[in-house]
Design an enzyme around this catalytic site. Structure first.
Site, PDB file in Angstrom:
ATOM      1  N   LYS A   1     -10.313  -0.185  14.327  1.00  0.00           N
ATOM      2  CA  LYS A   1      -8.906   0.428  14.824  1.00  0.00           C
ATOM      3  C   LYS A   1      -8.971   0.554  16.326  1.00  0.00           C
ATOM      4  O   LYS A   1      -7.965   0.157  17.060  1.00  0.00           O
ATOM      5  CB  LYS A   1      -8.396   1.593  14.251  1.00  0.00           C
TER       6      LYS A   1
ATOM      7  N   ASP B   1      -4.013 -12.699   2.326  1.00  0.00           N
ATOM      8  CA  ASP B   1      -5.199 -12.260   3.129  1.00  0.00           C
ATOM      9  C   ASP B   1      -4.963 -12.205   4.579  1.00  0.00           C
ATOM     10  O   ASP B   1      -4.960 -13.296   5.185  1.00  0.00           O
ATOM     11  CB  ASP B   1      -6.498 -12.625   2.733  1.00  0.00           C
TER      12      ASP B   1
ATOM     13  N   THR C   1      -6.623  -2.776  -1.880  1.00  0.00           N
ATOM     14  CA  THR C   1      -6.078  -1.500  -2.151  1.00  0.00           C
ATOM     15  C   THR C   1      -4.502  -1.258  -2.409  1.00  0.00           C
ATOM     16  O   THR C   1      -4.260  -0.348  -3.056  1.00  0.00           O
ATOM     17  CB  THR C   1      -6.648  -0.469  -0.919  1.00  0.00           C
ATOM     18  N   GLY C   2      -3.678  -2.119  -2.096  1.00  0.00           N
ATOM     19  CA  GLY C   2      -2.496  -1.812  -2.424  1.00  0.00           C
ATOM     20  C   GLY C   2      -2.157  -2.389  -3.734  1.00  0.00           C
ATOM     21  O   GLY C   2      -2.985  -3.020  -4.798  1.00  0.00           O
TER      22      GLY C   2
ATOM     23  N   THR D   1      -1.742  11.592   6.249  1.00  0.00           N
ATOM     24  CA  THR D   1      -0.605  11.534   5.732  1.00  0.00           C
ATOM     25  C   THR D   1      -0.729  11.705   4.217  1.00  0.00           C
ATOM     26  O   THR D   1      -1.636  11.224   3.480  1.00  0.00           O
ATOM     27  CB  THR D   1       0.449  10.340   6.037  1.00  0.00           C
TER      28      THR D   1
ATOM     29  N   TYR E   1     -14.077   1.624  10.316  1.00  0.00           N
ATOM     30  CA  TYR E   1     -12.703   1.720  10.197  1.00  0.00           C
ATOM     31  C   TYR E   1     -12.299   2.443  11.941  1.00  0.00           C
ATOM     32  O   TYR E   1     -11.523   1.655  12.366  1.00  0.00           O
ATOM     33  CB  TYR E   1     -12.405   2.942   9.413  1.00  0.00           C
TER      34      TYR E   1
ATOM     35  N   GLY F   1       1.078  -1.286  -0.071  1.00  0.00           N
ATOM     36  CA  GLY F   1       0.135   0.026   0.138  1.00  0.00           C
ATOM     37  C   GLY F   1       0.818   1.252  -0.017  1.00  0.00           C
ATOM     38  O   GLY F   1       2.029   1.084  -0.065  1.00  0.00           O
TER      39      GLY F   1
END
Ligand code: UDP
Length: 311
Positions: A152, A59, A38-39, A178, A148, A13
């Site tokens: 986390k 995965d 997504t990578g 970032t 999300y 990623g």
């Protein structure tokens, strides 16, 4: 003596691939795991010939077996863009929960140091500003971002439980916004969206009135902080990000100015639960890691724009 070995999940990623490069430059042997949701292999293609680099398409919500010794496990795999996690909420929850469980299991079996890539999103739409590590956050547990934020938050809880119960040497980094080269141009986040639109004479879409704030850290600064945390003795969470805060409309104007673009700015509906303000308090990283960002927004944007022009 064999080189120190690092397993990094989500290594193909945006942040993961920069981390792989830096670790190789620091003379580590790197095993990069990624399911490429997504990578992308494009992010790590230049590393494929490197002796100390290995890529495995996997995965991490499934158990992780790696032969031989491992010194560090970095759990970076995640769908970090709101657009991605809104489209794939269950995959996001699995990466944060099962992915963290499996990565911690690997670290425990290998007696490796574990680093969790957490996020400023655990603070939700914060009622305390700027956000210090001892702020508990303001999160909607069933809102659109909950897949999300809550995964986390769970991943932090699981990580600290492994530290307390199994005495694993764990670290938790809370990464604030970032940006830099290798962000996907269509990943939906504001920096690639605005740069792509500005370079292609399309309107820049500002959500709401653009008065919400963020502060953006250039990728090289973040990677430096991550390395320092990896090698530190700190086990409780540390914020890493750039404390320079500005509104989203200011960001749009800055990108138009740097690119010299004639694109218009248009306003669109503000997404639900979009945090109104965000800025890290990086006092802890400054004191304990002697870290602070060195690349200003203008310089970081110029480098990112140059990369987008060439890709
Ligand atoms: N945003 C925007 N236009 C875009 C994409 C994002 O105005 O095309 C806003 C978004 O509503 C948020 C901020 O920019 O307030 C940062 O969004 P991003 O998706 O980059 O990350 P977030 O900090 O929300 O996770």
């Amino acid at each position: 003596m064999r080189k120190k070995r690092v397993v990094i999940t989500g290594g193909a990623g945006f942040i993961g691939s920069h981390m792989c490069e830096r670790l190789l430059a620091e003379d580590f042997s790197v095993i990069c795991l990624d399911n490429l949701v997504t990578g992308s292999e494009d992010n790590i293609r230049r590393l494929f010939g490197t002796k100390d680099f290995r890529f495995e398409r996997r995965d991490v919500s499934l158990p992780i077996e790696i032969a031989g010794g491992v010194d560090y496990v970095l759990h970076c795999a995640s769908l970090a863009s709101p657009k991605d996690y809104l489209n794939l909420p269950i995959e996001t929850l699995k990466a944060g929960s099962l992915g963290t469980y499996n990565s911690l299991g690997l670290a425990r079996r290998k007696k490796a140091v574990f680093l969790l890539f957490s996020t400023s999103e655990i603070y939700g739409d914060p009622l305390v500003h700027p956000q210090r590590e001892d702020y508990w956050g303001h999160v909607n547990p069933t809102g659109l971002r909950s897949c999300y934020d809550e995964s986390k938050r769970f991943s932090e809880a699981l990580t600290i439980a492994y530290h307390r119960i199994h005495k694993l040497d764990t670290k938790i980094v809370r990464i604030f916004n970032t940006y830099g080269p290798r962000m996907r141009r269509n990943d939906g986040r504001v920096v690639p969206n605005f740069i792509f639109s500005a370079l292609n004479s399309r309107p820049l879409t500002v959500y709401g009135r653009g008065r919400q704030t963020r502060s953006f850290c250039y990728i090289d600064d973040l990677v430096e902080g991550l390395l320092r945390l990896m090698f530190s003795k700190i086990n409780d969470p540390v914020n890493l990000g750039n404390p320079h805060e500005f509104t989203i409309i200011e960001l749009a104007r800055k990108i138009l100015q740097i690119t010299g673009s004639k694109s218009k700015v248009v306003f669109r509906r503000l997404p639900a639960d979009d945090p109104r303000q965000r800025r890290p308090d990086i006092g802890k990283a400054g004191k304990l890691l002697s870290w602070k960002p060195t690349i200003c927004l203008r310089e970081g944007l110029e480098r990112t724009i140059a990369w987008f022009k060439g890709n």
